[in-house]
Design a protein around this motif. Structure first.
Motif, PDB file in Angstrom:
ATOM      1  N   SER A  74      38.182 -63.013  42.525  1.00 32.59           N
ATOM      2  CA  SER A  74      37.705 -61.663  42.825  1.00 32.59           C
ATOM      3  C   SER A  74      38.612 -60.974  43.832  1.00 32.59           C
ATOM      4  O   SER A  74      38.800 -59.758  43.790  1.00 32.59           O
ATOM      5  CB  SER A  74      36.276 -61.744  43.368  1.00 32.59           C
ATOM      6  OG  SER A  74      35.813 -60.480  43.725  1.00 32.59           O
ATOM      7  N   ARG A 129      39.835 -58.197  36.938  1.00 33.58           N
ATOM      8  CA  ARG A 129      40.376 -59.369  37.625  1.00 33.58           C
ATOM      9  C   ARG A 129      40.684 -60.404  36.550  1.00 33.58           C
ATOM     10  O   ARG A 129      40.192 -60.318  35.424  1.00 33.58           O
ATOM     11  CB  ARG A 129      39.370 -59.954  38.624  1.00 33.58           C
ATOM     12  CG  ARG A 129      39.052 -59.048  39.796  1.00 33.58           C
ATOM     13  CD  ARG A 129      40.257 -58.862  40.707  1.00 33.58           C
ATOM     14  NE  ARG A 129      39.930 -58.143  41.920  1.00 33.58           N
ATOM     15  CZ  ARG A 129      40.026 -56.844  42.082  1.00 33.58           C
ATOM     16  NH1 ARG A 129      40.418 -56.073  41.076  1.00 33.58           N
ATOM     17  NH2 ARG A 129      39.736 -56.275  43.232  1.00 33.58           N
ATOM     18  N   VAL A 140      35.392 -57.678  38.999  1.00 31.39           N
ATOM     19  CA  VAL A 140      34.868 -58.162  40.276  1.00 31.39           C
ATOM     20  C   VAL A 140      33.399 -58.523  40.114  1.00 31.39           C
ATOM     21  O   VAL A 140      32.977 -59.625  40.462  1.00 31.39           O
ATOM     22  CB  VAL A 140      35.077 -57.118  41.392  1.00 31.39           C
ATOM     23  CG1 VAL A 140      34.364 -57.544  42.674  1.00 31.39           C
ATOM     24  CG2 VAL A 140      36.558 -56.891  41.646  1.00 31.39           C
TER      25      VAL A 140
END
Length: 169
Positions: A74, A129, A140
């Motif tokens: 993340s 991500r 995220v």
């Protein structure tokens, strides 16, 4: 809050963005349930694998490791060699810490995650991500939600394993 009341019914966790409240609640619930389910658990059974299934020790290490790895991804970072070593040894009971230490490690990682949540602006939750060496796509919020639901899933498996092993003594 009553110890019988689930975290998701306890109201918002201060300073955690609204969209991350469910993940925060699930992680806190996981810590509470791990502690509850392992009360009186025989330490010598921590690494037993009933019916060839994962040990209680594995579940404790694994939920800590996955949470750590999801926070790393993340944060747009690659895993470190220490994280790869941890991953490789999640199921290894040799020279492993006690169940109390494993629970403490998980609780510490959950509190680190909550601090991470508090410092994560909602505006970036949909940002892309990547996961692992294959750079699999996520977001995220996808990573943070996965960390929470994954913990809950393994806590359920831990409950079944711990219950079976307690019954066999």
């Amino acid at each position: 809050m009553s110890s019988n009341q689930e975290y998701w019914l306890s109201g918002p966790i201060p300073d955690v963005p609204a969209l991350l409240q469910p993940a925060a609640h699930a992680l806190l619930q996981s810590v509470r349930e791990v502690k509850q389910y392992l009360l009186g658990f025989p330490e010598e059974k921590l690494w037993e694998k009933p019916f060839g299934r994962a040990s209680v020790g594995f579940h404790l290490r694994h939920i800590t490791g996955v949470l750590d790895r999801m926070l790393t991804y993340s944060d747009k970072k690659a895993l470190t060699s220490e994280q790869f070593d941890f991953l490789k040894n999640e199921g290894n009971g040799k020279n492993a810490p006690s169940s109390k230490a494993l629970i403490t490690d998980f609780e510490t990682k959950v509190h680190q995650a909550l601090e991470y949540f508090k410092n994560t602006p909602e505006a970036i939750l949909a940002e892309e991500r990547f996961v692992g060496r294959k750079k699999l796509p996520s977001t995220v919020i996808g990573l943070l939600f996965h960390a929470a639901e994954h913990s809950q899933r393994h806590v359920g498996q831990l409950l079944v394993t711990a219950s079976a092993l307690k019954e066999s003594t």
